[in-house]
Design an enzyme around this catalytic site. Structure first.
Site, PDB file in Angstrom:
ATOM      1  N   LYS A 115      -8.323  -0.419  11.896  1.00 28.81           N
ATOM      2  CA  LYS A 115      -7.110   0.365  11.632  1.00 28.81           C
ATOM      3  C   LYS A 115      -6.931   1.451  12.673  1.00 28.81           C
ATOM      4  CE  LYS A 115      -6.197  -0.762   6.886  1.00 28.81           C
ATOM      5  NZ  LYS A 115      -6.110  -0.370   5.486  1.00 28.81           N
ATOM      6  N   LYS A 197      -6.976 -12.960   8.726  1.00 27.47           N
ATOM      7  CA  LYS A 197      -6.551 -13.006   7.328  1.00 27.47           C
ATOM      8  C   LYS A 197      -5.053 -12.721   7.222  1.00 27.47           C
ATOM      9  CE  LYS A 197      -6.885  -8.247   5.905  1.00 27.47           C
ATOM     10  NZ  LYS A 197      -6.920  -7.263   4.892  1.00 27.47           N
ATOM     11  N   LYS A 200      -0.555  -7.958   4.342  1.00 27.50           N
ATOM     12  CA  LYS A 200       0.783  -7.508   3.980  1.00 27.50           C
ATOM     13  C   LYS A 200       1.364  -6.511   4.987  1.00 27.50           C
ATOM     14  CE  LYS A 200      -0.881  -4.678  -0.064  1.00 27.50           C
ATOM     15  NZ  LYS A 200      -2.154  -4.290   0.373  1.00 27.50           N
TER      16      LYS A 200
HETATM   17  P1  TYM Z   1      -5.710  -4.270  -0.263  1.00 30.73           P
HETATM   18  O1  TYM Z   1      -4.588  -3.495  -0.886  1.00 30.73           O
HETATM   19  O2  TYM Z   1      -5.670  -4.471   1.199  1.00 30.73           O
HETATM   20  O3  TYM Z   1      -5.834  -5.673  -0.932  1.00 30.73           O
HETATM   21  C1  TYM Z   1      -5.939  -5.843  -2.351  1.00 30.73           C
HETATM   22  C2  TYM Z   1      -6.869  -7.010  -2.644  1.00 30.73           C
HETATM   23  O4  TYM Z   1      -6.390  -8.204  -2.020  1.00 30.73           O
HETATM   24  C3  TYM Z   1      -7.449  -8.800  -1.262  1.00 30.73           C
HETATM   25  N1  TYM Z   1      -6.869  -9.473  -0.095  1.00 30.73           N
HETATM   26  C4  TYM Z   1      -7.049 -10.765   0.211  1.00 30.73           C
HETATM   27  N2  TYM Z   1      -7.750 -11.737  -0.395  1.00 30.73           N
HETATM   28  C5  TYM Z   1      -7.732 -12.958   0.182  1.00 30.73           C
HETATM   29  N3  TYM Z   1      -7.047 -13.249   1.313  1.00 30.73           N
HETATM   30  C6  TYM Z   1      -6.338 -12.302   1.955  1.00 30.73           C
HETATM   31  N4  TYM Z   1      -5.660 -12.603   3.060  1.00 30.73           N
HETATM   32  C7  TYM Z   1      -6.321 -10.994   1.404  1.00 30.73           C
HETATM   33  N5  TYM Z   1      -5.736  -9.827   1.783  1.00 30.73           N
HETATM   34  C8  TYM Z   1      -6.093  -8.917   0.864  1.00 30.73           C
HETATM   35  C9  TYM Z   1      -8.317  -7.628  -0.851  1.00 30.73           C
HETATM   36  O5  TYM Z   1      -9.620  -8.064  -0.512  1.00 30.73           O
HETATM   37  C10 TYM Z   1      -8.289  -6.774  -2.095  1.00 30.73           C
HETATM   38  O6  TYM Z   1      -9.233  -7.228  -3.044  1.00 30.73           O
HETATM   39  N6  TYM Z   1      -9.409  -0.885  -0.009  1.00 30.73           N
HETATM   40  C11 TYM Z   1      -8.738  -1.839  -0.880  1.00 30.73           C
HETATM   41  C12 TYM Z   1      -8.169  -1.210  -2.130  1.00 30.73           C
HETATM   42  C13 TYM Z   1      -9.154  -0.459  -2.979  1.00 30.73           C
HETATM   43  C14 TYM Z   1     -10.142  -1.045  -3.816  1.00 30.73           C
HETATM   44  C15 TYM Z   1     -10.767   0.069  -4.467  1.00 30.73           C
HETATM   45  C16 TYM Z   1     -10.549  -2.349  -4.069  1.00 30.73           C
HETATM   46  C17 TYM Z   1      -9.224   0.893  -3.120  1.00 30.73           C
HETATM   47  N7  TYM Z   1     -10.196   1.199  -4.033  1.00 30.73           N
HETATM   48  C18 TYM Z   1     -11.817  -0.147  -5.359  1.00 30.73           C
HETATM   49  C19 TYM Z   1     -11.593  -2.543  -4.964  1.00 30.73           C
HETATM   50  C20 TYM Z   1     -12.220  -1.451  -5.601  1.00 30.73           C
HETATM   51  C21 TYM Z   1      -7.577  -2.472  -0.118  1.00 30.73           C
HETATM   52  O7  TYM Z   1      -7.085  -1.905   0.825  1.00 30.73           O
HETATM   53  O8  TYM Z   1      -7.112  -3.620  -0.682  1.00 30.73           O
END
Ligand code: TYM
Length: 332
Positions: A115, A197, A200
């Site tokens: 990032k 991957k 979004k």
């Molecule tokens: P975020 O918002 O980027 O994504 C949310 C969830 O979606 C999963 N994900 C994917 N899984 C499969 N293929 C993909 N292409 C893909 N893109 C995203 C992510 O692995 C995630 O599970 N830091 C985290 C948010 C967070 C969090 C937490 C997660 C904050 N606190 C505590 C778990 C526990 C994030 O940015 O996810």
């Protein structure tokens, strides 16, 4: 006899409309786990502040995401669904944990490296200590399981390291969480570059399918999805990542294995596979689109649900926060 369900915690950032990667990697599991686990699920709005966006856009994203989580099937009677900034314990816990997190550990986080390359003009401290806030999220709820996509594994590992460090110093304050990553769907790939991957926040909308994409948009994006020049439909993620990604998505929509999906398309070409994936995705997403629209049409009700969710979450989080404060020697 009262049987205590194990707790699961996970979060998603309101950083844009979620994609089918978010859905198959995480959200769908949150929904399916609700009977077995006491689920606590969170719109992590404070995490989203690490990247600049307008206040109007952020507020809209938070409401949309909350409505979406209801629409995909998170049930407030079985799970707790809340917005992170509504529970002040997250920010407080983050500070306490930051004093038990090493600078060198944060430097090694791959997401920070990625990032800060993507946003060189805004490498803020929040981005650097982002995993500490994530650790606070998880540890505040005594979560046993953290259902996530593969990209978040490192963040759950550092959470365990921080928890183990605190427990070693002060006794058993925290429950150690385990990451739960689905074997298929844990990493849905970009349609335009299937070595990365699906994301979004990708600058190219053709790289991802959003959960609010119309059937026409899904069809158009899949038509342009990168495959390979071989022409035969086989599930081989290493050598045929684009085609394997499409077979994986199809199998997830239809509830079959990737081998079964391969069997269905082995006689056809890539065009037939792409048409079938369009059909299957639209059938999966159309009911979600409709339900989101219903929830967004009644904002007072949505806000009331958010308030209830925050109250439920606070009751638990405050207990764990107090436990840590007492262990550290902070006065009540
Ligand atoms: P975020 O918002 O980027 O994504 C949310 C969830 O979606 C999963 N994900 C994917 N899984 C499969 N293929 C993909 N292409 C893909 N893109 C995203 C992510 O692995 C995630 O599970 N830091 C985290 C948010 C967070 C969090 C937490 C997660 C904050 N606190 C505590 C778990 C526990 C994030 O940015 O996810």
């Amino acid at each position: 006899m009262i049987i205590m369900r194990r707790r699961s915690f996970s979060g998603i950032q309101p950083s844009g409309i979620p994609t089918i990667g978010n859905y198959f990697g995480a959200l769908r599991h949150w929904v399916n786990m609700q009977d077995e686990y006491d689920g606590v699920y969170c719109v992590v709005d404070m995490h989203a502040l690490t990247i600049r966006r307008s206040p109007q856009e952020l507020a809209g994203n938070i409401r949309y995401l909350y409505a979406l989580l209801r629409a995909v099937g998170i049930d407030p009677d079985r799970s707790t669904l809340f917005v992170q900034s509504h529970v002040p314990a997250h920010a407080q816990m983050m500070w306490l944990l930051s004093c038990y997190t090493m600078y060198g550990e944060m430097l090694r986080m791959t997401q920070f490296k990625d990032k800060s390359k993507k946003h060189p003009d805004n490498v803020n401290t929040g981005l650097f200590i982002y995993p500490v806030l994530q650790a606070a999220d998880i540890l505040l709820y005594d979560a046993h399981a953290v259902p996530i996509g593969a990209d978040q594994k490192q963040h759950v590992e550092i959470t365990r390291d921080i928890a183990e460090r605190v427990n070693a110093l002060y006794g058993p304050v925290f429950t150690l969480p385990e990451p739960l990553i689905p074997p298929v769907g844990g990493k849905i790939l970009s349609l335009l570059d299937p070595t990365r991957k699906m994301d979004k926040s990708d600058p190219l909308p053709g790289a991802y399918i959003s959960l609010d994409d119309s059937r026409a948009a899904i069809a158009q994006k899949l038509k342009r999805a990168v495959t390979d020049s071989e022409g035969s439909v086989r599930y081989d993620p290493e050598h045929k990542p684009g085609v394997s990604n499409l077979l994986g998505i199809y199998s997830l929509c239809e509830g079959i294995t990737t081998r079964e999906a391969e069997g269905i398309f082995s006689q056809g070409g890539y065009g037939a596979l792409k048409d079938a994936v369009t059909e299957a995705l639209d059938a999966t997403l159309a009911p979600v689109r409709e339900k989101v629209a219903c929830y967004l049409a009644d904002l007072p009700q949505l806000d009331a649900l958010m308030r209830e969710g925050a109250e439920k979450a606070s009751a638990y989080a405050d207990t764990v926060l107090r436990k840590l404060c007492a262990a550290l020697g902070l006065l009540p």
